[in-house]
Design a protein around this motif. Structure first.
Motif, short mmCIF file in Angstrom:
data_model
loop_
_atom_site.label_atom_id
_atom_site.label_comp_id
_atom_site.label_asym_id
_atom_site.label_seq_id
_atom_site.Cartn_x
_atom_site.Cartn_y
_atom_site.Cartn_z
N ALA A 62 0.68 -1.47 -0.15
CA ALA A 62 -0.10 0.12 -0.17
C ALA A 62 0.82 1.29 -0.10
O ALA A 62 0.62 2.30 -0.72
N LEU A 63 2.15 1.24 0.68
CA LEU A 63 2.75 2.31 0.84
C LEU A 63 3.59 2.46 -0.39
O LEU A 63 3.63 3.89 -1.01
N SER A 64 3.97 1.49 -1.24
CA SER A 64 4.45 1.77 -2.60
C SER A 64 3.58 2.21 -3.44
O SER A 64 3.79 3.33 -4.25
N LEU A 65 2.23 1.93 -3.47
CA LEU A 65 1.32 2.64 -4.33
C LEU A 65 1.13 4.11 -3.99
O LEU A 65 0.85 4.85 -4.76
N ALA A 66 0.94 4.24 -2.51
CA ALA A 66 0.60 5.66 -2.24
C ALA A 66 1.65 6.45 -2.57
O ALA A 66 1.68 7.53 -3.10
N LYS A 67 3.07 5.89 -2.55
CA LYS A 67 4.32 6.82 -3.09
C LYS A 67 4.34 7.20 -4.68
O LYS A 67 4.53 8.36 -4.84
N LEU A 68 3.73 6.17 -5.18
CA LEU A 68 3.82 6.67 -6.76
C LEU A 68 2.56 7.01 -7.22
O LEU A 68 2.27 7.41 -8.51
N ALA A 69 1.37 6.85 -6.22
CA ALA A 69 0.15 7.42 -6.81
C ALA A 69 -0.03 8.84 -7.65
O ALA A 69 -0.52 8.83 -8.56
N PRO A 70 0.66 9.76 -7.15
CA PRO A 70 0.72 10.94 -7.72
C PRO A 70 1.21 11.07 -9.01
O PRO A 70 0.44 11.72 -10.04
N MET A 71 2.15 10.31 -9.31
CA MET A 71 2.83 10.40 -10.64
C MET A 71 1.93 9.37 -11.56
O MET A 71 1.62 9.90 -12.75
N ILE A 72 1.33 8.31 -10.98
CA ILE A 72 0.58 7.42 -11.71
C ILE A 72 -0.69 8.07 -12.44
O ILE A 72 -1.06 7.88 -13.58
N THR A 73 -1.37 8.74 -11.53
CA THR A 73 -2.60 9.54 -11.87
C THR A 73 -2.15 10.73 -12.61
O THR A 73 -2.68 10.90 -13.84
N LYS A 74 -1.16 11.56 -12.51
CA LYS A 74 -0.60 12.66 -13.39
C LYS A 74 -0.27 12.36 -14.92
O LYS A 74 -0.63 13.00 -15.88
N ILE A 75 0.30 11.14 -15.16
CA ILE A 75 0.61 10.46 -16.56
C ILE A 75 -0.70 9.67 -16.91
O ILE A 75 -0.64 9.22 -18.15
N GLY A 76 -2.06 9.87 -16.44
CA GLY A 76 -3.06 9.06 -16.83
C GLY A 76 -2.93 7.65 -16.79
O GLY A 76 -3.95 7.15 -17.42
N LEU A 77 -2.22 6.92 -15.83
CA LEU A 77 -2.33 5.62 -16.04
C LEU A 77 -3.58 5.07 -15.21
O LEU A 77 -4.08 3.93 -15.43
N MET A 78 -3.86 5.83 -14.10
CA MET A 78 -5.27 5.47 -13.60
C MET A 78 -5.72 6.84 -13.01
O MET A 78 -5.09 7.75 -12.81
N GLY A 79 -7.02 6.86 -12.89
CA GLY A 79 -7.74 8.06 -12.15
C GLY A 79 -7.25 7.85 -10.74
O GLY A 79 -7.00 6.99 -10.18
N ARG A 80 -7.58 9.24 -10.03
CA ARG A 80 -7.29 9.45 -8.74
C ARG A 80 -8.39 8.39 -7.81
O ARG A 80 -8.09 7.82 -6.79
N LYS A 81 -9.45 8.43 -8.28
CA LYS A 81 -10.48 7.66 -7.47
C LYS A 81 -10.25 6.30 -7.60
O LYS A 81 -10.46 5.38 -6.67
N GLU A 82 -9.76 5.73 -8.91
CA GLU A 82 -9.69 4.38 -8.71
C GLU A 82 -8.34 3.99 -7.80
O GLU A 82 -8.49 3.11 -7.41
N VAL A 83 -7.46 4.91 -7.80
CA VAL A 83 -6.16 4.56 -7.27
C VAL A 83 -6.67 4.40 -5.60
O VAL A 83 -6.40 3.68 -4.89
N GLU A 84 -7.60 5.46 -5.11
CA GLU A 84 -8.15 5.41 -3.72
C GLU A 84 -8.69 4.31 -3.48
O GLU A 84 -8.80 3.65 -2.61
N ALA A 85 -9.66 3.66 -4.56
CA ALA A 85 -10.35 2.47 -4.28
C ALA A 85 -9.33 1.32 -4.24
O ALA A 85 -9.79 0.24 -3.40
N ALA A 86 -8.50 1.33 -5.04
CA ALA A 86 -7.36 0.23 -5.06
C ALA A 86 -6.80 0.22 -3.49
O ALA A 86 -6.56 -0.99 -2.96
N PHE A 87 -6.35 1.47 -3.14
CA PHE A 87 -5.74 1.74 -1.98
C PHE A 87 -6.72 1.04 -0.71
O PHE A 87 -6.39 0.42 0.11
#
Ligand SMILES: C[S@@+](CC[C@H](N)C(=O)[O-])C[C@H]1O[C@@H](n2cnc3c(N)ncnc32)[C@H](O)[C@@H]1O
Length: 260
Positions: free
Chosen positions: A209-234
């Motif tokens: 979860a921490l690895s996902l949290a660390k990279l989440a801002p970059m993942i959403t910024k480049i459009g690989l996932m939406g922020r809501k999707e990342v939060e749901a995965a988290f």
């Protein structure tokens, strides 16, 4: 419960310590098998929070030496011993000194470096005659295995893998390590790999979860996932349930420089 919008104080230190807690028992088995002993001079490269540097410093004793090297050594604050020297060093621009070490070890480092094969060759050259090199690198593709199947978590795993590629890392380097190690010309002594099954809501899952949290801002910024999707995965990782996934596989290879 930790939330993306409210990160804990210094989550990177927590993340490094948790990665170490999951992977250090295997590392220590390999170091025991190599036979690290009193008086050795060791380099721990990409030392992170310093747990293996500390273990090595206890093992090599007063007459030994440990160089704990990291480009960002602040997470080793408090890791001190008379025979332990923390060095801030970018290993891609300042190589280890040739012919100096009885042991060079790195874990989950080379996969992040663009010039990983050259650095691996420099580690081999840094050994004294008879010295040992232990390298452990991850293959993060194992985190795509989820039971029961979860398209959301598999998508998050794919996003992490894609992000690593975009950033110049090799998320599957663990599988390339064995042939790369053989190309160094060192005598090959052994290989092993380890991974752990982690359950949603468990303390071990915090590492993922921490690895996902660390990279989440970059993942959403480049459009690989939406922020809501990342939060749901988290949330799915953190809510206790029967969901289980594998940690990254850590592939270890060790070998020895020939005696002169
Ligand atoms: C994924 S962490 C692994 C830490 C530790 N080896 C472990 O397994 O617990 C990678 C570490 O390598 C360090 N690192 C990354 N690039 C580096 C470089 N060019 N030179 C030295 N250290 C580097 C990072 O700062 C980080 O502490």
């Amino acid at each position: 419960m930790q939330h993306l919008a409210e990160p804990e104080a210094d989550p990177e230190k927590v993340r490094l310590e948790q990665v170490a807690a999951l992977t250090d028992p295997a590392t220590i088995r390999y170091l025991e098998q190599i036979g690290v002993r009193e008086g050795w001079t060791c380099a721990e490269v990409g030392a992170g929070a310093g747990s293996i540097a500390r273990w090595l410093s206890n093992r090599v004793g007063h007459f030994g030496k440990v160089h704990a090297i990291d480009i960002e050594p602040k997470y080793m604050e408090g890791v001190t011993a008379p025979n332990l020297e923390v060095r801030q060093q970018d290993i891609t621009t300042t190589p280890l000194e040739a012919g100096t070490y009885d042991l060079v070890h790195c874990k989950i480092l080379l996969m992040h470096l663009a010039d990983r094969e050259r650095v691996l060759g420099e580690f081999a050259k840094a050994l004294k005659p008879g010295g040992y090199l232990l390298v452990e690198e991850a293959d993060i593709r194992s985190i795509q295995r989820v039971d029961p199947p979860s398209p959301l978590l598999t998508r998050a795993a794919t996003a992490l893998e894609t992000f690593f590629y975009f950033g110049g890392a090799d998320p599957g380097y663990g599988m390339k390590l064995l042939p790369a190690f053989r190309r160094t010309g060192l005598k090959f002594l052994g290989t092993d790999c380890q991974l752990t099954a982690v359950q949603a809501g468990s303390p071990e899952m915090q590492t993922v979860a921490l690895s996902l949290a660390k990279l989440a801002p970059m993942i959403t910024k480049i459009g690989l996932m939406g922020r809501k999707e990342v939060e749901a995965a988290f949330d799915q990782l953190q809510q206790p349930s029967d969901t289980v996934l594998y940690t990254p596989i850590t592939v270890a290879v060790w070998g020895q420089r020939a005696e002169d």
